[in-house]
Design an enzyme around this catalytic site. Structure first.
Site, PDB file in Angstrom:
ATOM      1  CG  ASP A 139      -0.167  -0.089   2.521  1.00  0.00           C
ATOM      2  OD1 ASP A 139       1.021  -0.439   2.464  1.00  0.00           O
ATOM      3  OD2 ASP A 139      -0.743   0.183   3.578  1.00  0.00           O
ATOM      4  CE  LYS A 140       3.185   2.253   5.275  1.00  0.00           C
ATOM      5  NZ  LYS A 140       2.957   3.003   6.507  1.00  0.00           N
ATOM      6  CB  THR A 141       7.478   3.448  -1.283  1.00  0.00           C
ATOM      7  OG1 THR A 141       7.395   4.635  -0.478  1.00  0.00           O
ATOM      8  CG2 THR A 141       6.871   3.745  -2.637  1.00  0.00           C
TER       9      THR A 141
END
Length: 454
Positions: A409-411
């Site tokens: 969902d995110k880096t």
């Protein structure tokens, strides 16, 4: 039943009644309730806090392990061949000569499962024996996690794990705020805060007041919904609503809070995190599924080949007996059809080595030894946290590193939010590795500045 609204004539569903009642500091109240779980057998309604995630015990290991092993098509196939060898008319070898290698195969696989389950027993024992402070009488005493019961008041200190699902009563922080880390539950390392009710924060200020606390919590039955909780606290004639912001879940870690106190609502397998675990199932790798399909296909090919050979042998026997009448005395008790039937099973036994048992025995040894190599591999040792590699299952080695999907969902999930300096540009001059100005210090007095991390 739905109540009828006389004004509108529409049915309105009645809210379900809360049936889970917890009384603080009253163990005798909770021990009197029983519930049915199988036929006429009963067990305690309020579970203890001891957990057991192991699959086997001393009495169930042999039958359950054999039951699981014979879900593999290869083992069923080998047993089928051994049964054929018990008939003298078609047997090529004594049946017990094949029983010994099959027993070795089952024993090696059983040893692997036993090693895995011993690890689960040790993990359960370590968790159940973790220390905690439980209110006993008018003071807190050190006990084990497995001694916690529903209705107990537990004191937690900084960096300790929450032993059960608890209602937060008070903490050492202002307004009874409590900060927890839920990394073991949902993988999130950012802190979440919980807050106690104002009335418990103001009234429960000493061990004597904790011991005199006789509040009653009425809430929903144990369930697996991690982010929802609905209930009420009744105390001194007043009723206070409760939600998930007042609850500390089992497995959370107390952070940035010196001390907090909680009332146990759900313990052991009734806690939400344990409700989400489910039953332990036998895991099969893609290689296992592929081998099962191959065994079925090869077995069907074997039957077709044996059938063709048996039909051909029947025609050959008929023609051979017609040409050589002196053999009629030898085959007077059998017909060509009977000979073809026996030849079919005889060819099945002769060609049964198309699935070699020795290959499966070799596989089991490879799986077992490879798990030890993983534990001993120094290149898989993580020195920063002093964590070595540990093969918790000896059955999934071939799945190691086989990644099919990545959901992120995110880096930060992949990069750990670690940013390393590469290059920067100050007033048109690029500084950084490989630019010729690696050792030069840029002057930050100039206004034009840009920074590009990678």
């Amino acid at each position: 039943m739905a109540e009828q609204d006389p004004a509108s004539g529409c049915g309105r569903k009645q809210q379900p009644a809360f049936t889970w009642e917890v009384r603080a500091n009253d163990r005798n109240y909770h021990t009197q309730f029983k519930k049915k779980f199988a036929f006429c057998l009963t067990k305690k309604k309020y579970a203890g806090n001891a957990i057991r995630t192991a699959k086997y015990n001393l009495f169930t290991f042999l039958p359950l392990n054999l039951y699981e092993q014979f879900h593999r098509m290869a083992n069923v196939y080998f047993v089928f061949v051994i049964l054929l060898q018990t008939f003298p008319e078609i047997s090529t070898l004594p049946w017990y000569t094949l029983l010994f290698p099959l027993s070795c195969l089952l024993a090696i696989r059983g040893l692997r499962d036993l090693i895995d389950d011993i690890g689960r027993h040790q993990s359960d024992r370590n968790i159940n024996n973790r220390p905690c402070e439980i209110l006993s009488g008018k003071s807190f005493r050190w006990r084990k996690w497995c001694n916690i019961c529903v209705g107990d008041i537990v004191r937690l200190r900084k960096e300790s794990f929450v032993p059960a699902d608890m209602l937060l009563l008070r903490s050492s922080e202002p307004s009874s705020l409590c900060y927890v880390e839920t990394a073991d539950i949902d993988g999130e390392t950012n802190l979440k805060f919980r807050q106690a009710l104002l009335v418990t924060h103001q009234e429960l200020v000493s061990e004597e007041s904790m011991a005199a606390f006789d509040g009653r919590v009425t809430c929903e039955e144990p369930n697996s919904r991690m982010h929802s909780f609905t209930g009420t606290l009744e105390w001194r004639g007043e009723t206070y609503s409760l939600d998930s912001e007042r609850i500390l879940l089992r497995g959370c870690k107390l952070r940035n809070t010196d001390v907090c106190y909680g009332l146990v609502i759900y313990a052991g397998f009734d806690s939400k995190v344990m409700r989400n675990c489910g039953k332990i199932k036998r895991k099969k790798t893609k290689l296992d599924h592929m081998m099962d399909r191959l065994v079925i296909i090869i077995f069907l090919v074997l039957l077709v080949t044996s059938l063709c050979l048996a039909i051909a042998s029947g025609f050959w026997a008929k023609m051979f007996q017609e040409k050589h009448s002196y053999l009629s005395a030898l085959y007077k008790h059998t017909t060509p059809g009977q000979q073809a039937f026996f030849n079919f099973w005889g060819f099945t036994i002769l060609l049964s080595i198309i699935i070699p048992m020795s290959m499966y025995i070799t596989f089991e040894f490879i799986y077992l030894v490879n798990s030890f190599f993983i534990n001993w591999d120094l290149e898989m040792y993580y020195a920063d946290k002093d964590i070595p590699a540990k093969a918790r299952s000896t059955s999934l080695n071939d799945q190691l590193g086989q990644i099919e999907y990545i959901f992120s969902d995110k880096t930060g999930t992949l990069t750990q939010n670690v940013m390393s300096f590469k290059k920067c540009c100050v007033n048109g001059t690029i500084y950084g590795t490989g630019t010729g100005h690696a050792k030069q210090q840029p002057s930050f007095l100039l206004p034009p500045f840009s920074y590009s991390p990678t």
